[in-house]
Design a protein around this motif. Structure first.
Motif, PDB file in Angstrom:
ATOM      1  N   ARG A   1       0.827  -1.196   0.000  1.00 40.85           N
ATOM      2  CA  ARG A   1       0.000   0.000   0.000  1.00 40.85           C
ATOM      3  C   ARG A   1       0.870   1.258   0.000  1.00 40.85           C
ATOM      4  NH1 ARG A   1      -5.464   0.925   1.484  1.00 40.85           N
ATOM      5  NH2 ARG A   1      -5.571  -1.130   0.514  1.00 40.85           N
TER       6      ARG A   1
ATOM      7  N   TRP B   1       0.172  -8.031  -3.216  1.00 43.92           N
ATOM      8  CA  TRP B   1      -0.389  -7.362  -4.400  1.00 43.92           C
ATOM      9  C   TRP B   1      -1.757  -7.910  -4.736  1.00 43.92           C
ATOM     10  CZ3 TRP B   1       1.775  -3.089  -4.640  1.00 43.92           C
ATOM     11  CH2 TRP B   1       3.153  -2.919  -4.426  1.00 43.92           C
TER      12      TRP B   1
ATOM     13  N   GLU C   1      -4.023  -6.209  -2.457  1.00 40.29           N
ATOM     14  CA  GLU C   1      -4.287  -4.826  -2.894  1.00 40.29           C
ATOM     15  C   GLU C   1      -5.301  -4.792  -4.029  1.00 40.29           C
ATOM     16  OE1 GLU C   1      -3.587  -2.409  -0.792  1.00 40.29           O
ATOM     17  OE2 GLU C   1      -2.640  -1.178  -2.343  1.00 40.29           O
TER      18      GLU C   1
END
Lengths: 347, 347
Positions: free
Chosen positions: A10, A331, A334
């Motif tokens: 992030r 990832w 995310e």
């Protein structure tokens, strides 16, 4: 570049996005100063672009581009990806300025649209010629300039990323043109409507930016996963857009709602409603739409619920497509979080 | 690459220009086919671009670009310069499509303008929504697409040519915006009018294309000579444009004349006339222009003759600037011939 935690992931994304903001601000300030030196009027198109950039916006395309790059193992300090993401935002700003003319939209990002501001300026000053022509004309130029600045920012794109960039730009136009054509002809064709939705939102906002980030980093192998994720999430994104326009609140959305119906736009939502309800179909086949009746009917058919369920399903597909693509867990996490943000937003 | 005769020089330029035509035709045919496959409507913006490309036009910018390249010793078989020149023509086509919306122009290159054709299509089919919004909106998109295709063609520009390309694109927009602003405010300011003329015609049509050709070839040392030639010839080019619009015949010009006055455009010609004649000045300072009277007065002041003399002087300056620049005699001769063609054209 691997990260071990979601927080690290992030942070890298946020830091790059900050640099994108600075790049945009710096470029626009520089251009504005340079042209104001010729004549204050010469800087006006830059002002129109800067107004829209600084009014906020979701920065969806830059975010997906940065995330595609980072998830593909790209450097968290790359200037190239910052320029590329900034270029995407400028393309978006240019498209919005032009779309607002096409749609006769009054407000955008909570403020009057560029052409509306210019029309008022013309009226307030009692200038010569037609105010609409002046306002829309200068907005056309401002949108053109945004594209040109984007072109400049992306001049350094590596050769393998070029086809993605080219397709992205072309698809916006073709999708937009089809959208206008379908509305004018009041075509009821869910096939074309889905294609437009996939093209204008899915590919443009999500899939291509992700792929662009990965391609800049030389990871074209991620294309299938990013495509599946982007196309599903893109449809969800567009359906949410349709829901906001059909049933949302303009104060919350920061833009007027109900425009799609007013403009006779054959949205995905509307074509789903027409498929399941003959009355909706007959209402939209009339040469002039009875908007209050159509609005009522849309509410009573429960198409809102059908669309919500389809969004849930699309989000599941999008997130599922990331499995086994060889992405690091932070990832993937995310991208999952972002999928939820995009699909369940209120504006 | 040196050539020994004027005929060889001409032949190289003509051959490259043929390749530019083929490149444009091939690209547009390919795009049209590809999008027609999605839906026939999707290919419409390509059709608008192709219509304008195939309607002719002077191919001034590609010609100057090719000539800049060849005169600088560039290869007569370069594909890069062909793409670059084709890109310039597409930028021009995009600018024309947008300008015609801004100017509410009805015809271009002897045919109805893109937005006028689309407005008629809308009316003829009795489609929904406002015909003007549809026609102008789809023309905005077609112009945008022309720029995007140009962007694609120039992706391979070497890094030293990028600043020239960027400036060219930006100046078109800024110049156009100023032109619109000055007309709306009916500013009588020969200084700004000259800047606009230099920017929109001189730099855009002549100086930057020449420089672009030379920069692609790595001959930035030619910049001063090309700049002096281009700025002088560009002003001559613009003055000829003004003369054609003020006193020309629309059948010969292939486009309507008298538009500048109708749109209250503060042309270079008009500002020269206002400088030398108080009555012209007082006529254009009125909120509404008395067009027949203004037209009469322009004819009786003899501003046409003044402008012709200025054009002669500018052509001499342009040709003089080529002396001592280290250009081969055949190329100097080509550039001289082109200067005459541009300055003394009838359309």
């Amino acid at each position: 570049m691997t990260v071990s935690t979601v927080e690290d992931a992030r942070e890298q994304r946020v830091r790059l996005l900050d640099r994108v903001e600075n790049r945009l601000d710096g470029l626009l300030a520089h251009e504005r100063e340079r042209w104001a030196y010729v004549d204050p009027r010469a800087a006006a198109p830059i002002g129109d672009i800067a107004a829209l950039v600084s009014a906020g916006g979701k920065r969806l395309r830059p975010t997906f581009c940065l995330l595609g790059h980072l998830a593909a193992g790209g450097s968290p300090t790359s200037s190239l990806i910052v320029d590329c993401a900034a270029g995407l935002e400028l393309i978006h700003v240019g498209a919005l300025i032009h779309d607002d003319v096409l749609d006769a939209a009054e407000t955008r990002r909570g403020a009057p649209t560029a052409h509306v501001r210019r029309i008022r300026e013309h009226n307030d000053n009692g200038w010569k010629g037609e105010a609409r022509r002046y306002g829309e004309g200068t907005a056309i130029l401002a949108g053109d300039l945004a594209d040109i600045l984007a072109d400049r920012l992306t001049a350094g794109l590596p050769v393998q990323a070029r086809p993605v960039w080219n397709e992205l730009l072309t698809e916006i136009i073709i999708g937009q043109h089809l959208d206008v054509a379908v509305a004018a002809e009041s075509l009821v064709d869910p096939e074309i409507s889905r294609w437009i939705a996939v093209c204008k939102s899915g590919r443009y906002s999500i899939h291509r930016p992700l792929l662009l980030g990965a391609a800049v980093t030389g990871r074209e192998d991620l294309a299938p996963a990013f495509e599946a994720y982007g196309e599903a999430l893109g449809e969800a994104f567009q359906l949410r857009d349709d829901l906001i326009d059909a049933f949302g609140d303009s104060d919350v959305a920061g833009k007027p709602v109900g425009l799609d119906l007013e403009q006779h736009k054959m949205t995905l939502l509307l074509s789903l409603a027409a498929e399941q309800d003959p009355e909706v179909r007959s209402l939209i086949e009339k040469p002039r739409w009875d908007l209050p009746r159509l609005q009522d009917r849309l509410e009573s058919t429960g198409v809102g619920q059908v669309v919500e369920e389809r969004i849930d399903h699309l989000v599941d597909s999008a997130v599922g497509a990331l499995q086994g693509a060889g992405l690091g867990a932070p990832w993937r996490s995310e991208l999952t979080a972002l999928a939820h943000e995009v699909a369940y937003r209120s504006r």
